[in-house]
Scaffold this motif. Structure first.
Motif, PDB file in Angstrom:
ATOM      1  N   CYS A  96     -46.294 -40.853  62.955  1.00  0.00           N
ATOM      2  CA  CYS A  96     -44.878 -40.573  63.250  1.00  0.00           C
ATOM      3  C   CYS A  96     -44.336 -39.500  62.314  1.00  0.00           C
ATOM      4  N   GLU A 100     -43.007 -35.686  63.181  1.00  0.00           N
ATOM      5  CA  GLU A 100     -41.682 -35.206  62.788  1.00  0.00           C
ATOM      6  C   GLU A 100     -41.790 -33.943  61.953  1.00  0.00           C
ATOM      7  N   TYR A 127     -43.173 -42.967  67.658  1.00  0.00           N
ATOM      8  CA  TYR A 127     -42.382 -41.817  67.215  1.00  0.00           C
ATOM      9  C   TYR A 127     -40.977 -41.865  67.816  1.00  0.00           C
ATOM     10  N   LYS A 130     -39.002 -44.463  65.917  1.00  0.00           N
ATOM     11  CA  LYS A 130     -38.658 -44.139  64.525  1.00  0.00           C
ATOM     12  C   LYS A 130     -37.744 -42.927  64.413  1.00  0.00           C
TER      13      LYS A 130
END
Length: 216
Positions: A96, A100, A127, A130
């Motif tokens: 994740c 990002e 992902y 989060k």
């Protein structure tokens, strides 16, 4: 920089209005989950196509696939088997955060496994939970609407449910059991569970889709 949650919302609205890429469910196709985030099976990983899409990073979540060097594309491999007992949770934050970072650096990422059904969708779902401002239920519905074949196995869904609780303080997906065929599935797959309640179809569906391996 555009706010990620706003960008995700905008992209979902575009899809619901029929303005996004066509839905796909074949492992030989690349599905656009967000404008910069793609999901596929291994057969779709073709260097010319990746460059055409502007892919800068590939995340391979299938440990049995050989390393595939790609010109000017960073490849990350996750050592994960597609079995319910595999420990998905140990990789969730790592991937994740990697995704990002790719987004923050204006990159474009493709996440894939063998078929784009269980392992790679699990990381995409995490992902979206989060960083994408979605609940797990919303994330699954979004990804499934685009790629109908996605179906993380039973153990992966349990890991995702726990991950959502840690990240968002609540769980929006529950595991439910059909006593008629002895299978436990996430309630977001309840339509399939209804089909399985017809015992005449249960055996053929389990054989065709590998339900024992995927959900057991």
């Amino acid at each position: 920089m555009v706010n990620l949650e706003a960008a995700v919302t905008s992209f979902c609205i575009e899809q619901s209005n029929g303005k996004a890429l066509q839905k796909s469910n074949l492992c030989s196709e690349i599905s656009s989950i967000l404008p910069w985030l793609f999901l596929s099976g291994a057969r779709a990983v073709r260097e010319a196509r990746l460059h055409e899409l502007g892919i800068t990073n590939v995340i391979n979540t299938a440990m049995e696939l050989p390393e595939q060097p790609l010109d000017n594309i960073e490849v990350t491999t996750v050592q994960l088997q597609d079995v319910p007992g595999a420990d998905l949770s140990q990789y969730l934050h790592q991937i994740c955060d990697k995704l990002e970072s790719i987004r923050m650096n204006d990159g474009r990422a493709l996440v894939h496994c063998v078929a784009g059904v269980s392992r790679s969708p699990s990381f995409v779902l995490a992902y979206l939970v989060k960083y994408g401002g979605m609940s797990l239920r919303e994330a699954y519905q979004h990804v499934h609407d685009i790629r109908h074949s996605v179906r993380p196995n039973h153990g992966f869904f349990e890991s995702l449910i726990a991950f959502e609780y840690i990240e968002r303080g609540r769980s929006t997906v529950n595991m439910i059991t059909n006593p008629d065929v002895g299978l436990t599935v996430p309630d977001v797959c309840e339509n399939e569970l209804h089909v399985l309640k017809d015992e005449r179809w249960a055996l053929s569906i389990k054989e065709r889709r590998g339900f024992d391996n995927r959900y057991a």
